[in-house]
Scaffold this motif. Structure first.
Motif, short mmCIF file in Angstrom:
data_model
loop_
_atom_site.label_atom_id
_atom_site.label_comp_id
_atom_site.label_asym_id
_atom_site.label_seq_id
_atom_site.Cartn_x
_atom_site.Cartn_y
_atom_site.Cartn_z
N ALA A 41 -5.90 -1.52 4.33
CA ALA A 41 -4.99 -2.56 5.11
C ALA A 41 -5.92 -3.36 5.93
O ALA A 41 -5.57 -4.78 5.87
N TRP B 99 -6.01 -7.60 5.51
CA TRP B 99 -6.08 -8.42 6.88
C TRP B 99 -7.08 -9.38 7.12
O TRP B 99 -7.07 -10.41 7.33
N HIS C 291 2.27 -2.41 13.05
CA HIS C 291 1.86 -3.93 12.50
C HIS C 291 2.79 -4.62 11.96
O HIS C 291 2.55 -5.85 11.18
N ALA D 151 -0.36 5.74 3.77
CA ALA D 151 -1.05 5.04 4.90
C ALA D 151 -1.83 6.11 5.50
O ALA D 151 -1.99 6.26 7.12
N ARG E 254 -5.43 2.82 5.10
CA ARG E 254 -5.58 2.17 6.42
C ARG E 254 -6.85 1.32 6.39
O ARG E 254 -6.86 0.06 6.54
N ILE F 129 0.91 -1.00 -0.06
CA ILE F 129 -0.04 0.02 0.14
C ILE F 129 0.99 1.33 -0.07
O ILE F 129 1.77 1.35 0.73
N ILE G 138 4.31 -1.07 3.29
CA ILE G 138 3.78 0.29 3.48
C ILE G 138 4.92 1.11 2.49
O ILE G 138 5.89 1.05 2.99
N LEU H 156 -0.29 -8.07 3.67
CA LEU H 156 0.09 -6.76 3.55
C LEU H 156 1.59 -6.82 3.67
O LEU H 156 2.18 -6.93 4.45
#
Length: 358
Positions: free
Chosen positions: A20, A24, A48, A12, A17, A9, A34, A31
C-alpha cells in the motif's frame, strides 16, 4: 488507460501494508480497495479512506480493479489467483506462489489460457543492484560461471515465534520462508538449477522445523552451487543484513553471494568484481573494483513494473512460470533432505504426469 491504475490489495498484514505504501508513492497508481475480513484490515482501510471487502467475491461484485495484489497466506494463493483470472484481472501474488509446484502449475496454466497477467512478488529482482549484477554477468566480465555460494545466516528472536506460533510448526521453517528469495536470485543470475542434494539439522529450540540447512546444486550450465541457511545463528551474512534494502534490518558491510567465473568473481551485494586484468594466475595480484549502481526501493520498482504490465507496455519480469520454477527447487531441497538422495526440481514438462491439465 485514463487516470491512475486502480490496484486492490488482498490481505492488509505487514506485507500488504508495504505494498500500500508503494502504491501511494506512485502517482500513476491508486489503492482502490482492501480485501480483508479481519478487524485490523477494516480499521486500516477506514483509516485511509479505502473501501474494504470481506472477500474477493465481494470485491468483484462491487468493482473491477485493474490489478490485484495477493498478500495473503501461501495456502490461499492458488484459489484466490484463480478467482482473479476468472474475473480477467491482472494479479501479483506474493512469494512463494503456492504451497506446491503442482498447484502453482495449475494457476500458471489457467492464467496463460485466459491471457491474464500473472506476476510473482520476488521483489529482489527489481533491485537496481541485481539488475547491475545481471548486466555484469551477461557482459562476459565474469566469464563462464563455474561456482556459486549463497550464505543466509541470521537469528530470529524468540518473540518472532511467540507472536505467531505457526512459525514454529512444520513447513514454516527457513527453507520455505527465507531460502525461496535466495534461490530465485541464484536462478536469475546464474541459470537453471537441475539437481540438488541437501541436509538439514533440527531446531535447537524444540520447534518442528529445521534450523540449519545446506545444499549442493548443479546448474544447467555446468556450474556447481553451495548454500547454507540458518535462522539460529548470530551472523552478518544474509541478504537482509547486507543489501540495505529494508531499513528495519541493521546494515553490515559484508556480502552473502559469491559468483565465481573463469575470468573474474563477483561478490554481492557489495557489487565487487575481482579479477587479474586478463592474466589469470594465483601468484598474480588480484584487483577489486566496486561497481557503482543506482539505488531505489525494489517494492516501488515492482509496483511501477506491475502498472507497465497492466498497460501492456512490458512483460512480467517474474512470471508465474518463474515463480513456479523457484518453488520447484525449494521442493527438491526439502525432498532431498528427507531422502538423502540428489533430487531434480519438477518442470512444466512434468505437468501431464502429475495430473496438471495443459
Amino acid at each position: 488507460m485514463n487516470g491512475p491504475t486502480r490496484i486492490a490489495i488482498v490481505g492488509a498484514g505487514l506485507v500488504g501494508r508495504r505494498h500500500a505504501d508503494a502504491i501511494w508513492r506512485n502517482p500513476g497508481a491508486d489503492l482502490s480497495a482492501i480485501v480483508d475480513p479481519s478487524d485490523e484490515g477494516r480499521q486500516f482501510a477506514a483509516q485511509h479512506g479505502v473501501p474494504c471487502h470481506g472477500s474477493l467475491a465481494e470485491l468483484f461484485a462491487a468493482d473491477h480493479p485493474d490489478g490485484v495484489i495477493l498478500s495473503t497466506p501461501t495456502p490461499l494463493h492458488v484459489e484466490q489467483g484463480l478467482d482473479c483470472i476468472h474475473n480477467r484481472c491482472a494479479v501479483l501474488v506474493e512469494k512463494p506462489i503456492s504451497n506446491s509446484a503442482e498447484d502453482a502449475m495449475r494457476l500458471v496454466l489457467a492464467a496463460e489460457r485466459a491471457n491474464v497477467p500473472l506476476l510473482v512478488g520476488h521483489h529482489r529482482r527489481h533491485n537496481p543492484l541485481i539488475q547491475k549484477a545481471k548486466q555484469i554477468i551477461e557482459s562476459g566480465a565474469v566469464g563462464a560461471i563455474r561456482a556459486v555460494h549463497s550464505q543466509c545466516w541470521f537469528y530470529k528472536p524468540d518473540h518472532y515465534f511467540d507472536i505467531a506460533p505457526w512459525r514454529a510448526q512444520k513447513g514454516a521453517g527457513p527453507i520455505s520462508v527465507n531460502l525461496v528469495h535466495d534461490i530465485d536470485l541464484l536462478r536469475h543470475l546464474c541459470g537453471e538449477i537441475i539437481s540438488v542434494q541437501a541436509q538439514v539439522a533440527p531446531s535447537s529450540r524444540g520447534f518442528e522445523n529445521e534450523e540449519v540447512a545446506g545444499a549442493v546444486m548443479r546448474f544447467d550450465n555446468g556450474a556447481i552451487g553451495t548454500l547454507t541457511l540458518s535462522d539460529g545463528i548470530v551472523a552478518p551474512w544474509s541478504w537482509e543484513l547486507t543489501a540495505r534494502e529494508y531499513p528495519v534490518y541493521p546494515a553490515t558491510s559484508q556480502s552473502c553471494y559469491l559468483i565465481g567465473g573463469s575470468e573474474a568473481s563477483l561478490s554481492l551485494p557489495d557489487c565487487t568484481l575481482w579479477n587479474q586484468n586478463g592474466k589469470r594466475d594465483w601468484w598474480e595480484p588480484i584487483n577489486a573494483t566496486t561497481i557503482a549502481r543506482p539505488s531505489s526501493d525494489p517494492l516501488d520498482n515492482q509496483i511501477a513494473h506491475f502498472l507497465s504490465v497492466i498497460a501492456e507496455e512490458a512483460v512480467p519480469l517474474v512470471s508465474g512460470r518463474e515463480g513456479t520454477r523457484t518453488l520447484s527447487v525449494i521442493e527438491a531441497i526439502q525432498k532431498s533432505a528427507r531422502t538423502g538422495q540428489a533430487e531434480r526440481p519438477m518442470t512444466f514438462d512434468d505437468a501431464p504426469s502429475v495430473g496438471v491439465a495443459i
